[in-house]
Design a protein around this motif. Structure first.
Motif, mmCIF file in Angstrom:
data_model
loop_
_atom_site.group_PDB
_atom_site.id
_atom_site.type_symbol
_atom_site.label_atom_id
_atom_site.label_comp_id
_atom_site.label_asym_id
_atom_site.label_seq_id
_atom_site.Cartn_x
_atom_site.Cartn_y
_atom_site.Cartn_z
ATOM 1 N N HIS A 47 -5.779 26.996 47.473
ATOM 2 C CA HIS A 47 -4.691 27.331 46.838
ATOM 3 C C HIS A 47 -5.025 28.227 45.555
ATOM 4 N N ASP A 49 -3.628 30.677 43.029
ATOM 5 C CA ASP A 49 -2.379 31.216 42.019
ATOM 6 C C ASP A 49 -2.619 32.599 41.651
ATOM 7 N N ASP A 169 2.952 24.029 45.979
ATOM 8 C CA ASP A 169 2.683 23.870 44.703
ATOM 9 C C ASP A 169 3.991 24.077 43.887
ATOM 10 N N HIS A 410 4.853 31.049 41.160
ATOM 11 C CA HIS A 410 5.196 29.520 40.416
ATOM 12 C C HIS A 410 4.629 29.242 39.283
ATOM 13 N N ASP A 411 3.901 30.402 38.636
ATOM 14 C CA ASP A 411 3.321 29.785 37.008
ATOM 15 C C ASP A 411 3.818 30.988 36.528
HETATM 16 ZN ZN LIG Z 1 -0.353 26.670 41.947
#
Ligand SMILES: [Zn+2]
Length: 1037
Positions: A47, A49, A169, A410-411
């Motif tokens: 995963h 990011d 996530d 998603h951050d």
């Molecule tokens: Zn993430």
């Protein structure tokens, strides 16, 4: 003898062990699904990011390791070698934004190896967007765009379209994700990790962790997706983290070494699998064999999985093998199981009783506002780039397109990254937008020169260009010529107009010069709209393109905006002095522009009069009017108290105020430690404290005029509003300015705009899903389980991208927002929006920073808390008009007019002062929007048309609409139109859909009828409610 005996003994033991274990062991990892057994699908994944604790490029190269050890380039190096060595191993890769960075750096030999791995199915791309986008704080158009960017890369390099959704996530999951970004893309399944802890407990018990999700009321079963909630977020079951830094037991099968644990590992594997199988249907279960930035040393994972597969299958109680979510989905489908049905969405998300992840709906509101602003800007830039032909070289819109894709992560726009990463996101957006502004400026200059499409970009040779070049006859001609750098911007935007800063419009205009104001309209409809620009003197006039004088109005800029402007422009040598907003109404054709001219008024005549009153001079209530509504403010409180409709004489009592929740510091209540932070919203108590200054009146000034009326309210030194009512408006614009939020009392604050009415709303309210559908919400209630309520405020917050509304018998009270925010109806008749947050604690969800945004100047000598400026639009209407207002106004706000300036001499005649790219007099039907018009790198054109209404939303407009594509491209010859999947890479007719069996389905719940793909030669497109259709167009040049 003794010695000989020992030797013989040792010899015998060795022979026995070697026979028993036969080292080296030839691990058999070739297993595949077996009927009748419990099948454990081991899915190797990482995963990754695109920015969180480190920036996207720091994560890629692996720098900044003191924050986090993570390097995507080594993950891909390592995984590719491991797959190449062993054809039985598999891996999925998800984030195309990272993969594309790595791919660029590979030589042809390595690329060929990877192509073979993809072709054989060993390496599978799933999800495949540039990033794994958020689902709460993003608009559907931006989700589509970032997914398309990733899918285009994968189709171009590998000829594949991912078929599986993988949103492992994000902190909650939207209806739009399911039906639009999965089903309409062509995904047959979707997997994710996070859902409410109560929901998950209930689903485990009922074996409903996997469902068929129909996210759209309108499209129903025609846009459904098999959805699996993963068993362990997205990590392996306890005890099976196989990474190099694991603290768990390594599979140790060599009896010559200490800590031999084979039997224990196999038993533990079988037990975990059997436990998991109790919560899922069919005899197939999935194990996510990875975690954040895993597989930098892919060997540690693969080596142990090889051993587990070998020994577990030898044991024979369960069957384990390398798999992918796509293989897993296929097995689920072939099982013929009947699946439970899921509708609506998975918001809000809580991971324990006091941890509602509803703070991030509003976290970093300035970044959220910037992303929203650039969303419409990018669409406009792509349109203009298409209209004149895309440059093969720079400048083009690619940098902004990629930056916008990255911030959907998603951050990112979510507001849960570290501050230095948020700065990196903003810088990327800023660089991209400067280049895109350049594209728009040259395109507009070209069109204003009277050249139609294809005459400004790279599509024609310089010889052709010379032949078609008009004589040098005006100011704009030099911009076009090959000798002038294309980087030169003549038309300029003013990105700080939100704080009334625009050097171009503030400059003094001498006689003989005027400021051309070029307004580009990215909507497919004509629009009349009031424009606001900052000016420094009052003796100005505005003329339209044929010299008619337009009514204007001058209003002094309010003191709060002036303060913010002064602070934020302190390093820009801004002149002090009087400052006004000049308002005028403009009219702009669809997908086109109009030019207006600002100049010094002849004879020093003043622009249209203003009327400003101090509240002390007003008798009775304070009233402002448009031709359609009247706003009444209470003189004693200074708050809005009634909205009166001139048309039907309806009176709508309302009370609007600002207040703040005191953020929990984590220790204020018994039970679990949980602070309000970047992710979590947790007020200390449920009371919202009013923002007020007892010594001062709220209303500081009132302005009435022929274009606009304004009421300026100051609630405290750090919270003010301008309530604005345009001359013909049916809605109210609330322009708020919040900050710097004081924290000298050591209290974290979450600032809310609260609207109280006497509507009988019965706990119900409506919020949008990614700006597309509206979903009904019921306070303290979830449709899927019996909710235990622990957080009465935070647990009722929902993400808004478009807006929120309340419904009474025949009236709807709607609020639209200009960025994503959290909102709720915490009491009947009330709506509230969270506008800004300043927090003093971290919420322990990983970012490890307090959300305390500050802005500094002068080498950090002058700092203060971030101030946020934004708008809320308010409307009260009977149901029919209300939905029409929300959709129409929503489109206007999503795709605002793009305003450009250039100073010109009076002798200049602009050849084409008004332009529309559509057929003469044509505009799109009121229920249809162009959501994409883009020339791609390969010269093909991507077009998306969207129906804007849900079924039954509006009697008049929730009906099929028709668009003749020829009307969109007058003067061009369309060679070919091909209808595509939503991400624009696969012919629609080639998308396969699976026919899942669903509990309670009678066969009649098929949803809206869907049309076949447009056939060759057809050009009339019909759109049903909520339908989006995507086309590739090929033009004859
Ligand atoms: Zn993430």
């Amino acid at each position: 003898m003794k010695m000989v005996g020992s030797l013989i003994y040792c010899f015998v033991v060795c022979i026995c062990l070697c026979q028993c274990l036969a080292f080296p062991v030839d691990y058999n990892n070739t297993a595949v699904p077996v009927k009748g057994k419990l099948n454990v699908h081991l899915v190797p994944h990482s995963h990754d990011d695109l920015g969180w604790l480190k920036t996207v490029d720091q994560y890629f190269v692996g720098s900044n390791s003191s924050i986090q050890v993570a390097a995507v380039q080594y993950i891909l190096d390592s995984v590719v070698s491991a797959l190449q060595e062993d054809p039985n191993k598999k891996f999925i890769y998800v984030e195309t934004g990272f993969f594309a960075r790595w791919w660029r750096q590979q030589n042809e030999k390595k690329k060929e190896i990877v192509r073979k791995l993809v072709a054989s199915g060993q390496l599978e791309f799933i999800n495949g967007g540039w990033v794994m986008h958020d689902e709460a704080t993003v608009m559907y158009v931006d989700m589509i765009d970032q997914t398309s960017l990733g899918h285009r890369f994968l189709m171009k390099e590998f000829g594949v379209l991912p078929v599986t959704g993988w949103q492992i996530d994000p902190f909650g999951h939207s209806a739009v994700q399911a039906y639009l970004l999965c089903a309409e893309v062509g995904f047959s399944s979707l997997f994710f990790g996070r859902a409410d802890y109560q929901d998950i407990a209930n689903r485990r018990n009922r074996r409903t962790m996997e469902t068929i999700w129909r996210g759209s009321k309108t499209l129903g079963a025609s846009a459904q997706v098999f959805t699996g909630i993963l068993p362990n977020l997205y990590v392996p079951p306890d005890g099976f983290d196989l990474g190099i830094a694991t603290t768990e037991a390594v599979v140790q099968d060599d009896p010559f070494l200490y800590d031999y644990n084979l039997e224990e590992r196999v038993n533990s594997f079988v037990k975990s699998a059997r436990d998991q199988a109790k919560q899922y249907r069919t005899n197939h279960i999935i194990w996510t064999m990875g975690e954040d930035f895993a597989y930098e040393s892919a060997g540690t994972w693969f080596k142990q999985m090889d051993k587990l597969i070998h020994y577990v299958n030898k044991d024979g109680r369960v069957n384990a093998f390398y798999s992918t979510p796509t293989i897993y989905t296929r097995e689920k489908y072939m099982s013929n199981e009947i699946w439970p049905l899921k509708t609506d969405d998975f918001f809000p998300y809580a991971d324990h009783s006091n941890a509602y992840w509803t703070g991030y709906f509003t976290s970093r509101p300035a970044l959220k506002g910037y992303v929203r602003k650039l969303s419409g800007f990018l669409q406009a830039a792509k349109q203009l780039e298409f209209l004149v032909g895309r440059n093969k070289r720079k400048p083009n819109t690619y940098s902004l397109e990629e930056a916008m894709a990255i911030v959907q992560h998603h951050d990112a726009v979510v507001g849960t990254s570290k501050q230095h990463v948020a700065n990196d996101y903003a810088a990327r957006l800023s660089h991209g937008s400067l280049e895109a502004e350049n594209v728009m400026s040259s395109a507009l200059v070209c069109l204003m020169n009277g050249k139609s499409s294809n005459f400004c970009g790279d599509k024609i040779s310089s010889e052709q260009r010379a032949q078609t070049e008009p004589k040098k006859e005006n100011l704009f001609e030099e911009i076009d010529s090959e000798s002038i750098s294309r980087d030169k911007i003549e038309l300029e935007q003013c990105p700080l107009m939100n704080i009334s800063y625009c050097p171009k419009s503030e400059a003094n205009l001498d006689t003989g010069r005027s400021l051309a104001i070029v307004l580009y309209n990215p909507l497919g409809w004509k629009r009349n709209e009031v424009i606001k620009i900052p000016v420094t003197n009052t003796t100005l006039e505005v003329l339209d393109s044929i010299g008619n004088k337009i009514q204007t109005q001058i209003v002094p800029v309010d003191p709060a905006t002036r303060r913010v402007r002064n602070f934020y422009t302190q390093d820009m040598s801004v002149q002090a002095g009087p400052l006004f907003n000049l308002y005028f109404e403009a009219s702009v054709p669809p997908l086109g522009y109009s030019v207006y001219f600002l100049k010094a008024a002849k004879n020093g005549a003043s622009a249209a009069g203003t009327l400003s009153m101090k509240p002390g001079h007003i008798n009775g209530e304070i009233i402002v009017d448009s031709t359609r509504i009247q706003l009444a403010f209470s003189k004693s409180t200074g708050l809005l108290k009634e909205i009166r409709n001139h048309h039907n004489n309806a009176v709508f009592p309302i009370n609007q105020s600002l207040c703040w929740y005191n953020s929990s510091d984590g220790n204020t209540r018994k039970g679990t430690y949980e602070a309000s932070g970047a992710y979590i919203f947790r007020p200390n108590i449920s009371r919202c404290f009013p923002i007020e200054d007892s010594k001062k009146q709220v209303i500081q000034s009132v302005t009435k005029g022929n274009v606009v009326s304004e009421v300026y309210q100051q609630f405290s030194p750090w919270a003010s509003q301008v309530v604005r009512l345009y001359k013909n408006a049916e809605d109210v614009e609330i322009d708020f300015l919040i900050g710097p939020i004081p924290i000298d009392d050591d209290l974290g604050k979450e600032v809310v705009s609260q609207f109280r009415t006497n509507m009988v709303s019965n706990k119900e309210f409506y919020t949008d899903s990614n700006g597309r559908d509206f979903l009904k919400r019921i306070r303290n209630y979830r449709a899927d389980w019996n909710l235990s309520v622990h957080e009465i405020i935070a647990g009722n917050y929902y993400p808004l991208n478009l807006g929120i509304y309340l419904k009474d018998n025949d009236t709807e009270f709607s609020l639209l927002v200009d960025r994503s925010v959290g909102g709720s109806s915490v009491s009947d008749g009330e709506l509230e929006l969270m506008l800004h947050r300043r927090l003093l604690h971290d919420d322990n969800k990983g970012v490890a920073e307090n959300l305390n945004e500050t802005v500094c100047f002068d080498n950090n000598k002058t700092c203060e808390g971030l101030t946020v400026q934004g708008k809320i639009f308010l409307n009260v209407n009977p149901t029919e008009q209300a939905s029409e207002w929300r959709r129409t106004k929503g489109q206007r706000e999503v795709l605002p007019l793009q305003i450009f300036f250039v100073t010109v001499g009076d002798e200049i005649k602009i050849k084409e002062p008004q332009f529309s790219a559509l057929a003469k007099g044509y505009e799109l039907p009121p229920n249809v929007a162009i959501i994409t018009l883009q020339e791609l790198e390969d010269g093909q054109t991507l077009l998306r048309l969207a129906h804007l209404y849900e079924a039954s939303e509006n009697v008049k407009l929730s009906v099929p609409a028709t668009v003749d594509i020829h009307n969109l491209f007058p003067g061009r010859k369309i060679k070919k139109i091909v209808e595509l999947n939503l991400s624009g890479v696969q012919e629609k007719s080639k998308i396969k859909t699976l026919n899942w069996k669903v509990e309670g389905d009678t066969g009649s719940s098929a949803g809206a009828p869907r049309r076949d793909a447009l056939k060759d030669g057809e050009h009339i497109v019909e759109l049903s409610p909520m339908e989006i259709r995507t086309f590739n167009l090929d033009f004859d040049v």
